[in-house]
Design a protein around this motif. Structure first.
Motif, PDB file in Angstrom:
ATOM      1  N   LEU A   1       0.826  -1.313   0.015  1.00 28.52           N
ATOM      2  CA  LEU A   1       0.266  -0.074   0.083  1.00 28.52           C
ATOM      3  C   LEU A   1       0.656   1.277  -0.057  1.00 28.52           C
ATOM      4  N   GLY A   2       2.001   1.171   0.827  1.00 27.97           N
ATOM      5  CA  GLY A   2       3.111   2.204   0.679  1.00 27.97           C
ATOM      6  C   GLY A   2       2.347   3.423   1.439  1.00 27.97           C
ATOM      7  N   VAL A   3       1.592   2.964   2.588  1.00 24.31           N
ATOM      8  CA  VAL A   3       1.096   4.073   3.361  1.00 24.31           C
ATOM      9  C   VAL A   3       2.000   4.333   4.621  1.00 24.31           C
ATOM     10  N   THR A   4       2.313   5.453   4.957  1.00 25.15           N
ATOM     11  CA  THR A   4       3.008   5.929   6.064  1.00 25.15           C
ATOM     12  C   THR A   4       2.263   5.178   7.239  1.00 25.15           C
ATOM     13  N   THR A   5       3.225   4.491   8.077  1.00 29.91           N
ATOM     14  CA  THR A   5       2.646   3.823   9.152  1.00 29.91           C
ATOM     15  C   THR A   5       3.626   3.827  10.415  1.00 29.91           C
ATOM     16  N   VAL A   6       2.963   4.232  11.551  1.00 29.77           N
ATOM     17  CA  VAL A   6       3.434   4.208  12.823  1.00 29.77           C
ATOM     18  C   VAL A   6       3.034   3.110  13.669  1.00 29.77           C
ATOM     19  N   TYR A   7       3.848   2.225  14.138  1.00 30.50           N
ATOM     20  CA  TYR A   7       3.428   1.075  14.771  1.00 30.50           C
ATOM     21  C   TYR A   7       4.271   1.084  16.169  1.00 30.50           C
ATOM     22  N   VAL A   8       3.330   0.559  17.075  1.00 31.43           N
ATOM     23  CA  VAL A   8       3.787   0.647  18.636  1.00 31.43           C
ATOM     24  C   VAL A   8       3.916  -0.830  18.929  1.00 31.43           C
ATOM     25  N   THR A   9       4.962  -1.126  19.579  1.00 37.16           N
ATOM     26  CA  THR A   9       5.110  -2.285  20.166  1.00 37.16           C
ATOM     27  C   THR A   9       6.050  -2.635  21.388  1.00 37.16           C
ATOM     28  N   HIS A  10       5.960  -3.523  22.257  1.00 38.04           N
ATOM     29  CA  HIS A  10       6.888  -3.793  23.515  1.00 38.04           C
ATOM     30  C   HIS A  10       7.743  -4.852  22.754  1.00 38.04           C
ATOM     31  N   ASP A  11       7.628  -5.644  21.657  1.00 40.38           N
ATOM     32  CA  ASP A  11       8.149  -6.915  21.424  1.00 40.38           C
ATOM     33  C   ASP A  11       9.272  -6.457  20.410  1.00 40.38           C
ATOM     34  N   GLN A  12      10.548  -6.454  20.847  1.00 42.47           N
ATOM     35  CA  GLN A  12      11.425  -5.974  20.049  1.00 42.47           C
ATOM     36  C   GLN A  12      11.800  -6.747  18.865  1.00 42.47           C
ATOM     37  N   VAL A  13      11.512  -8.106  18.997  1.00 41.92           N
ATOM     38  CA  VAL A  13      11.654  -9.137  17.659  1.00 41.92           C
ATOM     39  C   VAL A  13      10.629  -8.466  16.459  1.00 41.92           C
ATOM     40  N   GLU A  14       9.541  -8.278  16.988  1.00 48.65           N
ATOM     41  CA  GLU A  14       8.299  -7.646  16.069  1.00 48.65           C
ATOM     42  C   GLU A  14       8.931  -6.192  15.519  1.00 48.65           C
ATOM     43  N   ALA A  15       9.512  -5.391  16.434  1.00 45.11           N
ATOM     44  CA  ALA A  15       9.847  -4.264  15.656  1.00 45.11           C
ATOM     45  C   ALA A  15      11.329  -4.468  14.691  1.00 45.11           C
ATOM     46  N   MET A  16      12.160  -5.556  14.960  1.00 42.57           N
ATOM     47  CA  MET A  16      13.285  -5.625  13.977  1.00 42.57           C
ATOM     48  C   MET A  16      12.845  -6.277  12.755  1.00 42.57           C
ATOM     49  N   THR A  17      11.697  -7.159  12.801  1.00 40.95           N
ATOM     50  CA  THR A  17      11.405  -7.790  11.548  1.00 40.95           C
ATOM     51  C   THR A  17      10.474  -6.983  10.720  1.00 40.95           C
ATOM     52  N   MET A  18       9.743  -5.794  11.152  1.00 39.74           N
ATOM     53  CA  MET A  18       8.738  -5.043  10.592  1.00 39.74           C
ATOM     54  C   MET A  18       9.043  -3.717  10.196  1.00 39.74           C
ATOM     55  N   GLY A  19       9.989  -2.998  11.008  1.00 40.11           N
ATOM     56  CA  GLY A  19       9.941  -1.635  10.456  1.00 40.11           C
ATOM     57  C   GLY A  19      11.202  -1.323   9.472  1.00 40.11           C
ATOM     58  N   ASP A  20      10.993  -0.422   8.989  1.00 43.61           N
ATOM     59  CA  ASP A  20      11.868   0.168   7.735  1.00 43.61           C
ATOM     60  C   ASP A  20      12.988   0.797   8.789  1.00 43.61           C
ATOM     61  N   ARG A  21      12.441   1.640   9.864  1.00 43.81           N
ATOM     62  CA  ARG A  21      13.249   2.282  10.992  1.00 43.81           C
ATOM     63  C   ARG A  21      12.756   1.759  12.157  1.00 43.81           C
ATOM     64  N   VAL A  22      13.490   1.722  13.296  1.00 44.33           N
ATOM     65  CA  VAL A  22      13.074   1.387  14.541  1.00 44.33           C
ATOM     66  C   VAL A  22      13.559   2.665  15.321  1.00 44.33           C
ATOM     67  N   ALA A  23      12.576   3.095  16.375  1.00 42.11           N
ATOM     68  CA  ALA A  23      12.672   4.388  17.240  1.00 42.11           C
ATOM     69  C   ALA A  23      12.772   3.627  18.720  1.00 42.11           C
ATOM     70  N   VAL A  24      13.720   3.468  19.421  1.00 42.17           N
ATOM     71  CA  VAL A  24      13.824   2.871  20.822  1.00 42.17           C
ATOM     72  C   VAL A  24      13.818   4.027  21.663  1.00 42.17           C
ATOM     73  N   MET A  25      12.541   3.869  22.590  1.00 43.85           N
ATOM     74  CA  MET A  25      12.419   4.927  23.622  1.00 43.85           C
ATOM     75  C   MET A  25      12.564   4.439  25.201  1.00 43.85           C
ATOM     76  N   ARG A  26      12.927   5.218  25.859  1.00 43.47           N
ATOM     77  CA  ARG A  26      13.057   4.892  27.289  1.00 43.47           C
ATOM     78  C   ARG A  26      12.986   6.275  28.238  1.00 43.47           C
ATOM     79  N   LYS A  27      11.795   5.970  29.180  1.00 48.66           N
ATOM     80  CA  LYS A  27      11.430   7.290  30.032  1.00 48.66           C
ATOM     81  C   LYS A  27      11.183   8.407  29.247  1.00 48.66           C
ATOM     82  N   GLY A  28      10.394   8.094  28.310  1.00 44.88           N
ATOM     83  CA  GLY A  28       9.832   9.322  27.553  1.00 44.88           C
ATOM     84  C   GLY A  28      10.591   9.870  26.618  1.00 44.88           C
ATOM     85  N   GLU A  29      11.919   9.363  26.303  1.00 45.00           N
ATOM     86  CA  GLU A  29      12.790   9.995  25.365  1.00 45.00           C
ATOM     87  C   GLU A  29      13.297   9.033  24.451  1.00 45.00           C
TER      88      GLU A  29
END
Length: 408
Positions: free
Chosen positions: A184-212
């Motif tokens: 579809l090529g649609v801009t997607t923002v995806y939230v997960t706690h599962d880092q395996v999910e993040a690594m296998t799905m994202g073009d890029r991954v933003a790691v957050m800690r304590k709001g930063e």
């Protein structure tokens, strides 16, 4: 489609809690961006601000060229997929998918065309007359996806959409979602706690800690070059072994002393981490991923000065590999970051495993399936020194060419 931009965005609650603090993040047009981090890190709050479900306390949020700080959720041209599916139980699959379009007073022909196209994309055509109760969890999630797709939004927002599915179905669905987003090529923002999910799905991954934000990169860069100890420990499964070590000079090169053992680092390590020279004679945190430890019996001609020796405490045979937990003389690194990572993993206690002495640390190695190591016996593990990680024990910053800030 549209890009989504956070410009110094913060969310501050009335009691002063900063759930999200000073985030700068540009999500490109058509990109699949994953926000990942431990519970309470602010990732869902950030997503809800994009959706218009949380007010923005500070900063500017843009969707496309439009500032949406005060734009109602319904007018933001986004579609959200929740973990709970949020389907109407009394409506058929067809009616659930078409519901939002009917609210917009679209023609029956346009609605039918969009619903049929979404049903084809998601493999739902034969289920269109069924009610949600007659569907499996994965099929319900596809219906929720279909409801988002037919709106043809500028951006998809997904809040842990797979968390209610069993492990096997999660693997299947994450592949389907990633392919669907790519098609579809649609801009997607995806939230997960599962880092395996993040690594296998994202073009890029933003790691957050304590709001930063800690680091924003493609998955491989996060894995190979974590900017700090928190990112290094959070990314990777099983997680990185974190040990106290002292950097010493050895025959013109550097070596890492762990307990009563010395690992020769060699020129390749120094090429990757020239900043280590400044730590000679000092203590640092060494990070060793389980996949960078192999049973020495399977490695012909492995140099003795690049091995860790210990006593096998636990052997987990997984068929394709063996997870070897072995105790060595040494100390696990203990910092705010490692304590937070342990808490998130449900291992808050400081008690040693049964049979492990106070002066020992348990290291996990991912051995080949042909390994014949046995519980209680001595084991030697070859260390791939080219893949080692080093962190400053005070700041937690990764030691590379020069000190870097923890924020991306």
């Amino acid at each position: 489609m549209a890009q989504v931009a956070f410009e110094r965005v913060s969310k501050i609650y009335p009691d002063g809690t900063r759930a999200v603090n000073d985030i700068n993040l540009d999500i490109r047009d058509g990109e699949f961006m994953v926000l990942v981090g431990p519970s309470g890190c602010g990732k869902t709050t950030a997503l809800r601000m994009v959706a218009g479900l949380e007010d923005i306390s500070e900063g500017v949020l843009k969707i496309g060229e439009r500032v949406v700080n005060h734009v109602p959720s319904r007018d933001r041209d986004i579609a959200m997929v929740f973990q709970s599916y949020a389907l109407y139980p009394h409506l058929s699959v067809y009616e659930n998918i078409a519901f939002g379009l009917r609210l917009k007073k679209m023609s029956k022909e346009e609605i039918d065309q969009r619903v049929q196209r979404a049903a084809d994309l998601l493999g739902l055509r034969e289920y269109l007359k069924r009610k949600p109760r007659a569907l499996s969890g994965g099929q319900r999630q596809r219906v929720a996806m279909g409801r988002a797709i037919v709106r043809q939004p500028a951006a998809f927002l997904m809040d842990e959409p797979l968390s209610n599915l069993d492990a096997k179905l999660r693997v299947q669905m994450r592949a389907e979602i990633a392919k669907l987003q790519s098609d579809l090529g649609v801009t997607t923002v995806y939230v997960t706690h599962d880092q395996v999910e993040a690594m296998t799905m994202g073009d890029r991954v933003a790691v957050m800690r304590k709001g930063e934000l800690q680091q924003v990169d493609d998955p491989q860069t996060l894995y190979d070059r974590p900017v700090n100890l928190f990112v290094g420990g959070f990314i990777g499964s099983p997680s990185m072994n974190m040990l106290e070590t002292t950097i010493e000079s050895s025959n013109g090169d550097l070596a890492a002393t762990i307990g009563n053992q010395k690992i020769s680092l060699g020129p390749e390590t120094l090429q990757n981490h020239p900043g280590l020279k400044a730590y000679e004679g000092k203590q640092v945190v060494i990070g060793i991923r389980p996949e960078d430890l192999e049973d020495a019996a399977l490695e012909t001609g492995a140099p003795a000065d690049r091995q860790l020796r210990g006593r096998l405490e636990l052997r987990e045979a997984l068929g394709s590999e063996i997870m070897a937990h072995f105790a060595i003389k040494g100390t696990h690194a203990e910092t705010d970051e490692t304590r937070e990572l342990a808490k998130d993993a449900g291992a808050e206690g400081t008690e040693q495993p049964i049979g492990v002495r106070e002066d020992e640390a348990v290291v996990v190695g991912r051995f080949g399936a042909r390994s014949r190591v046995k519980q209680g016996e001595e084991v030697s593990a070859v260390v791939d020194t080219r893949a080692l990680h080093f962190f400053d024990p005070q700041s937690g910053i990764g030691i590379y060419d020069s000190p870097k800030g923890a924020k991306a």
